[in-house]
Design a protein around this motif. Structure first.
Motif, short mmCIF file in Angstrom:
data_model
loop_
_atom_site.label_atom_id
_atom_site.label_comp_id
_atom_site.label_asym_id
_atom_site.label_seq_id
_atom_site.Cartn_x
_atom_site.Cartn_y
_atom_site.Cartn_z
N GLU A 125 0.82 -1.21 0.00
CA GLU A 125 0.00 0.00 0.00
C GLU A 125 0.87 1.27 0.00
OE1 GLU A 125 -3.45 2.09 2.83
OE2 GLU A 125 -2.62 0.11 3.30
N VAL A 126 1.87 1.28 0.84
CA VAL A 126 2.75 2.45 0.91
C VAL A 126 3.49 2.66 -0.41
CG1 VAL A 126 4.83 3.37 2.03
CG2 VAL A 126 3.03 2.33 3.42
N ARG A 127 3.90 1.57 -1.02
CA ARG A 127 4.62 1.65 -2.30
C ARG A 127 3.76 2.32 -3.37
NH1 ARG A 127 5.57 -3.48 -2.70
NH2 ARG A 127 4.12 -4.03 -4.36
N ARG A 128 2.48 1.99 -3.41
CA ARG A 128 1.59 2.62 -4.39
C ARG A 128 1.45 4.11 -4.13
NH1 ARG A 128 -2.86 -2.16 -3.67
NH2 ARG A 128 -1.86 -3.74 -5.02
N GLU A 129 1.41 4.48 -2.86
CA GLU A 129 1.27 5.90 -2.52
C GLU A 129 2.53 6.68 -2.89
OE1 GLU A 129 0.32 5.93 1.58
OE2 GLU A 129 -1.68 5.04 1.30
N ILE A 130 3.70 6.08 -2.66
CA ILE A 130 4.95 6.73 -3.05
C ILE A 130 5.01 6.92 -4.56
CG2 ILE A 130 7.46 6.47 -3.11
CD1 ILE A 130 7.25 4.96 -0.46
N ALA A 131 4.59 5.91 -5.30
CA ALA A 131 4.58 6.00 -6.76
C ALA A 131 3.64 7.09 -7.23
CB ALA A 131 4.19 4.65 -7.37
N ALA A 132 2.47 7.19 -6.60
CA ALA A 132 1.51 8.23 -6.99
C ALA A 132 2.06 9.62 -6.70
CB ALA A 132 0.19 8.02 -6.25
N GLU A 133 2.76 9.78 -5.59
CA GLU A 133 3.35 11.08 -5.26
C GLU A 133 4.44 11.46 -6.25
OE1 GLU A 133 4.18 14.64 -3.41
OE2 GLU A 133 2.44 13.30 -3.26
N ALA A 134 5.24 10.48 -6.67
CA ALA A 134 6.28 10.75 -7.67
C ALA A 134 5.65 11.23 -8.98
CB ALA A 134 7.12 9.50 -7.91
N GLU A 166 10.64 -3.30 -5.01
CA GLU A 166 11.05 -1.96 -4.62
C GLU A 166 10.70 -0.99 -5.74
OE1 GLU A 166 15.69 -1.62 -5.82
OE2 GLU A 166 15.26 -3.06 -4.22
N LEU A 167 10.92 0.28 -5.48
CA LEU A 167 10.62 1.33 -6.46
C LEU A 167 11.90 2.02 -6.89
CD1 LEU A 167 7.50 3.15 -4.94
CD2 LEU A 167 7.54 1.70 -6.99
N VAL A 168 11.98 2.31 -8.18
CA VAL A 168 13.02 3.19 -8.70
C VAL A 168 12.33 4.49 -9.09
CG1 VAL A 168 14.76 3.58 -10.48
CG2 VAL A 168 14.45 1.28 -9.52
N LEU A 169 12.67 5.56 -8.39
CA LEU A 169 12.04 6.86 -8.63
C LEU A 169 12.98 7.75 -9.41
CD1 LEU A 169 10.56 7.66 -5.09
CD2 LEU A 169 9.51 6.35 -6.95
N VAL A 170 12.42 8.47 -10.36
CA VAL A 170 13.14 9.53 -11.07
C VAL A 170 12.26 10.76 -10.99
CG1 VAL A 170 14.21 10.29 -13.23
CG2 VAL A 170 14.20 7.84 -12.64
N VAL A 171 12.68 11.75 -10.20
CA VAL A 171 11.85 12.93 -9.96
C VAL A 171 12.65 14.19 -10.20
CG1 VAL A 171 10.39 11.74 -8.27
CG2 VAL A 171 12.43 12.94 -7.50
N PRO A 172 11.97 15.26 -10.62
CA PRO A 172 12.67 16.53 -10.82
C PRO A 172 13.01 17.18 -9.48
CG PRO A 172 10.33 16.78 -11.26
CD PRO A 172 10.56 15.33 -11.02
N VAL A 173 14.22 17.71 -9.37
CA VAL A 173 14.70 18.35 -8.15
C VAL A 173 15.36 19.67 -8.52
CG1 VAL A 173 16.27 18.17 -6.18
CG2 VAL A 173 15.03 16.15 -6.97
N GLU A 174 15.12 20.69 -7.70
CA GLU A 174 15.74 22.00 -7.95
C GLU A 174 16.96 22.17 -7.05
OE1 GLU A 174 14.57 26.79 -7.76
OE2 GLU A 174 13.02 25.24 -7.66
N ASP A 175 18.10 22.54 -7.65
CA ASP A 175 19.31 22.74 -6.86
C ASP A 175 19.33 24.16 -6.30
OD1 ASP A 175 20.16 24.49 -8.84
OD2 ASP A 175 21.56 23.07 -9.75
N PRO A 176 20.30 24.50 -5.43
CA PRO A 176 20.35 25.84 -4.83
C PRO A 176 20.42 26.97 -5.83
CG PRO A 176 21.77 24.33 -3.62
CD PRO A 176 21.31 23.60 -4.85
N ASP A 177 20.89 26.69 -7.05
CA ASP A 177 20.99 27.73 -8.08
C ASP A 177 19.72 27.86 -8.91
OD1 ASP A 177 23.62 28.30 -7.33
OD2 ASP A 177 24.38 26.66 -8.59
#
Length: 216
Positions: free
Chosen positions: A103-112, A129-140
């Motif tokens: 259940e938690v795995r599905r929720e993490i996937a939905a959030e991604a 397990e899950l392999v996530l690829v998500v956009p992240v903003e760096d300090p710049d």
């Protein structure tokens, strides 16, 4: 805190943990383990660090960082860093007879997906397990894609969630030390009633104080 090999005459870094949980399932062949599945001598070994709900064994050169809430002073998560890889550990209460990782795995996937990323299920060392690829903003302000592996292990009335970050998330050779560290984790659930998904209480190791860069 940096892990290193201890001399025989050094003081232990761990203390005795809570009592074993009743009605434990069949002992696992490999960890992570429930505290009821190991002897007290294992919990008290010199190379173990007692962090409350989690007792860990680091590898030489591995740095322990604790994510601490500034207002409450409570430890939120454990981060183990080795070179350019990291392993984040969090533990949660779960029902006695059923696991919650699916259940938690599905929720993490939905959030991604909501973040504009992707989540791919794969079979790994510890199961699905899950392999996530998500956009992240760096300090710049630059946007880049961050890859991580999210591993879930269902235990007796607990879920241990481990997130592999950095090079270990994409390179098997770098992942090996993180997976070995995860196998050595011991979860101390305790006998007290807790709400499902409530975080198991973590604590600073004896004598430790949070540094500014360790706070969440």
């Amino acid at each position: 805190m940096i892990f290193r090999r201890k001399a025989k005459n050094e003081d232990p870094e761990t203390t005795e943990t809570d009592a074993a949980v009743e009605e434990t399932a069949e002992p696992r062949a490999e960890g992570p383990f429930d505290s009821s599945e190991v002897d007290s001598s294992v919990l008290e070994a010199e190379d173990r660090i007692d962090l409350g709900a989690l007792v860990i064994t680091g590898m030489p050169g591995m740095e322990l960082r604790l994510q601490v809430d500034e207002q409450t002073g409570q430890v939120q998560a454990i981060l183990l860093v080795l070179e350019d890889s990291a392993l984040e550990l969090r533990a949660f209460a779960a029902p006695k007879k059923t696991g919650i990782w699916t259940e938690v795995r599905r929720e993490i996937a939905a959030e991604a997906s909501r973040m504009g990323g992707t989540a791919t299920e794969t079979e790994g060392t510890f199961g699905t397990e899950l392999v996530l690829v998500v956009p992240v903003e760096d300090p710049d302000g630059q946007i880049f894609s961050q890859t991580s592996r999210v591993v879930g292990v269902d235990g007796p009335r607990w879920l241990l969630r481990a997130t592999v970050l950095g090079r270990a998330a994409v390179e098997p050779d770098a992942a090996a030390p993180m997976e070995e560290t995860l196998r050595n984790v011991i979860v101390v659930r305790g006998a007290e009633p807790m709400a499902v998904r409530e975080s198991l209480p973590l604590q600073l190791p004896p004598g430790a104080q949070p540094a500014p860069d360790e706070e969440a």
